[in-house]
Design a protein around this motif. Structure first.
Motif, PDB file in Angstrom:
ATOM      1  N   SER A  39       0.858  -1.185   0.000  1.00  9.75           N
ATOM      2  CA  SER A  39       0.000   0.000   0.000  1.00  9.75           C
ATOM      3  C   SER A  39       0.888   1.227   0.000  1.00  9.75           C
ATOM      4  O   SER A  39       2.073   1.148   0.305  1.00  9.75           O
ATOM      5  N   VAL A  40       0.307   2.357  -0.348  1.00  7.78           N
ATOM      6  CA  VAL A  40       1.071   3.596  -0.443  1.00  7.78           C
ATOM      7  C   VAL A  40       0.339   4.699   0.303  1.00  7.78           C
ATOM      8  O   VAL A  40      -0.889   4.726   0.351  1.00  7.78           O
ATOM      9  N   ARG A  41       1.094   5.584   0.929  1.00  2.96           N
ATOM     10  CA  ARG A  41       0.509   6.769   1.541  1.00  2.96           C
ATOM     11  C   ARG A  41       1.384   7.954   1.168  1.00  2.96           C
ATOM     12  O   ARG A  41       2.584   7.804   0.893  1.00  2.96           O
ATOM     13  N   LEU A  42       0.790   9.126   1.136  1.00  8.01           N
ATOM     14  CA  LEU A  42       1.523  10.345   0.809  1.00  8.01           C
ATOM     15  C   LEU A  42       1.961  11.018   2.095  1.00  8.01           C
ATOM     16  O   LEU A  42       1.160  11.175   3.022  1.00  8.01           O
ATOM     17  N   GLN A  43       3.241  11.396   2.143  1.00  5.86           N
ATOM     18  CA  GLN A  43       3.771  12.099   3.302  1.00  5.86           C
ATOM     19  C   GLN A  43       4.077  13.521   2.863  1.00  5.86           C
ATOM     20  O   GLN A  43       4.943  13.747   2.022  1.00  5.86           O
ATOM     21  N   TYR A  44       3.337  14.466   3.428  1.00  9.64           N
ATOM     22  CA  TYR A  44       3.521  15.871   3.072  1.00  9.64           C
ATOM     23  C   TYR A  44       4.565  16.491   3.970  1.00  9.64           C
ATOM     24  O   TYR A  44       4.579  16.288   5.171  1.00  9.64           O
ATOM     25  N   GLY A  45       5.467  17.243   3.363  1.00  7.24           N
ATOM     26  CA  GLY A  45       6.501  17.944   4.114  1.00  7.24           C
ATOM     27  C   GLY A  45       6.412  19.422   3.816  1.00  7.24           C
ATOM     28  O   GLY A  45       5.331  19.994   3.835  1.00  7.24           O
ATOM     29  N   GLY A  46       7.525  20.005   3.481  1.00  4.34           N
ATOM     30  CA  GLY A  46       7.560  21.422   3.137  1.00  4.34           C
ATOM     31  C   GLY A  46       7.068  21.638   1.725  1.00  4.34           C
ATOM     32  O   GLY A  46       6.128  20.985   1.260  1.00  4.34           O
ATOM     33  N   ALA A  47       7.703  22.541   1.052  1.00  8.33           N
ATOM     34  CA  ALA A  47       7.335  22.851  -0.330  1.00  8.33           C
ATOM     35  C   ALA A  47       7.694  21.679  -1.235  1.00  8.33           C
ATOM     36  O   ALA A  47       8.573  20.871  -0.930  1.00  8.33           O
ATOM     37  N   ARG A  49       6.616  18.342  -3.933  1.00 12.10           N
ATOM     38  CA  ARG A  49       5.716  17.189  -4.031  1.00 12.10           C
ATOM     39  C   ARG A  49       5.715  16.380  -2.744  1.00 12.10           C
ATOM     40  O   ARG A  49       6.739  16.264  -2.081  1.00 12.10           O
ATOM     41  N   PRO A  50       4.599  15.736  -2.445  1.00 18.35           N
ATOM     42  CA  PRO A  50       4.584  14.825  -1.298  1.00 18.35           C
ATOM     43  C   PRO A  50       5.386  13.565  -1.630  1.00 18.35           C
ATOM     44  O   PRO A  50       5.501  13.168  -2.785  1.00 18.35           O
TER      45      PRO A  50
END
Length: 57
Positions: A39-47, A49-50
């Motif tokens: 499975s995949v999840r998006l990890q958001y950080g700074g500026a 792409r996630p």
């Protein structure tokens, strides 16, 4: 498999662990997602792409 040992990782981390290019690692990881093995999840950080983080299903 690197994904089994790490628990969760990015395509770049997987590529380093296995010794292949990041693009090849991402293709394999996306195949595992498509077949239900991961499975995949998006990890958001700074500026920018996630980061896509993969884990075994």
């Amino acid at each position: 498999m690197a994904l089994r040992e790490a628990g969760e990782l990015s395509a770049a981390e997987c590529a380093d662990a296995v010794g292949i290019s990041r693009v090849s690692a991402r293709r394999y990881l996306e195949h595992f997602v498509a077949t239900g093995a991961a499975s995949v999840r998006l990890q958001y950080g700074g500026a920018g792409r996630p980061e896509r983080r993969y884990r075994r299903s």
